[in-house]
Design a protein around this motif. Structure first.
Motif, PDB file in Angstrom:
ATOM      1  N   TYR A  90      68.846  32.605  -1.606  1.00 52.69           N
ATOM      2  CA  TYR A  90      68.474  31.581  -0.631  1.00 52.69           C
ATOM      3  C   TYR A  90      69.586  30.565  -0.335  1.00 52.69           C
ATOM      4  N   THR A  91      70.515  30.375  -1.234  1.00 55.58           N
ATOM      5  CA  THR A  91      71.614  29.427  -0.990  1.00 55.58           C
ATOM      6  C   THR A  91      72.933  30.085  -1.402  1.00 55.58           C
ATOM      7  N   HIS A 162      73.688  21.693   4.727  1.00 53.63           N
ATOM      8  CA  HIS A 162      73.051  22.951   5.124  1.00 53.63           C
ATOM      9  C   HIS A 162      73.188  24.029   4.051  1.00 53.63           C
ATOM     10  N   GLY A 166      69.520  24.366   4.287  1.00 54.23           N
ATOM     11  CA  GLY A 166      69.403  25.238   5.448  1.00 54.23           C
ATOM     12  C   GLY A 166      69.829  24.568   6.739  1.00 54.23           C
TER      13      GLY A 166
END
Length: 233
Positions: A90-91, A162, A166
């Protein structure tokens, strides 16, 4: 509630893992060149700390004393692997930025220290609360150091948000001043040493000030208690 308050006070201030115990300094000094990096590593450490404290508290009565440390390390390593997989999914860009310091959470003495000193001797509720408070104390110092170094080094705040939050955080960056060139002394690890030393000095100064303010009250309380005991006897 008094016990929970004492645990909170110890984790956030009195026995802060970064400012007092001086644990986890390698990632603390290496990745806190921005707020986002510090926040990302701090959240990962917080998750592992809470999870390991809870797990150790649950299994403490079934783990033989002779092998408790290897078992604690395996629990921490398993949780760190979960964090790595989640960040990788996710990151990913932030995961690449933090690099080796994510798996190095396994060796963070603050985590295994709390597992050994507290979680292995207390119930799940207290162990979870201790992990939360110690983790928040460590997270706070990571974020504060990241903010100091980012502002002094680049004149920005929340750059690269971000990477963690995100696309919704694309415009979260705050530019305080335009720097023609980055101030490398603040961005590189030596700047982290200086900033951490200043934070420790400020904490010690505030603590001395607080103790001096409450000293008369404590002295009066002691005198009152002695007088009461003398009267009763």
């Amino acid at each position: 509630m008094n016990q929970l308050s004492e645990i909170s006070w110890q984790g956030l201030w009195k026995n802060n893992p970064a400012l007092v115990q001086m644990l986890g300094l390698c990632p603390l000094l290496a990745v806190t060149n921005t707020v986002v990096n510090g926040l990302g590593l701090g959240l990962a450490t917080l998750f592992v700390l809470i999870g390991s404290n809870i797990t150790v508290s649950i299994v403490r009565n079934w783990v033989p004393n002779e092998i408790r440390i290897p078992v604690f390390v395996m629990i921490i390593a398993g949780l760190v692997t979960v964090v790595q997989l989640l960040m990788n999914a996710y990151t990913y860009e932030l995961y690449q930025t933090l690099g080796i310091f994510i798996p190095l959470i396994v060796t963070n003495c603050a985590i295994i220290g709390r597992a050994e000193a507290f979680a292995s001797k207390n119930n799940v509720k207290l162990a979870a609360w201790d992990g939360l408070m110690m983790g928040l104390g460590f997270l706070a110092i990571l974020v504060i150091l990241g903010a100091i170094r980012e502002v002094l080094g680049n004149g920005t705040l929340l750059a690269g948000s971000h990477l963690l939050f995100g696309q919704i955080a694309t415009n979260w960056q705050i530019t305080l001043f335009q720097a023609e060139e980055a101030f490398l002394a603040a961005i590189l690890p030596p700047g982290a040493f200086i900033a951490l030393g200043l934070l420790i000095a400020i904490k010690n100064r505030l603590e001395t000030r607080i103790e001096s303010l409450f000293a008369p009250q404590k002295e009066q309380k002691v005198k009152t208690e002695r007088a009461r005991v003398t009267t009763e006897t």
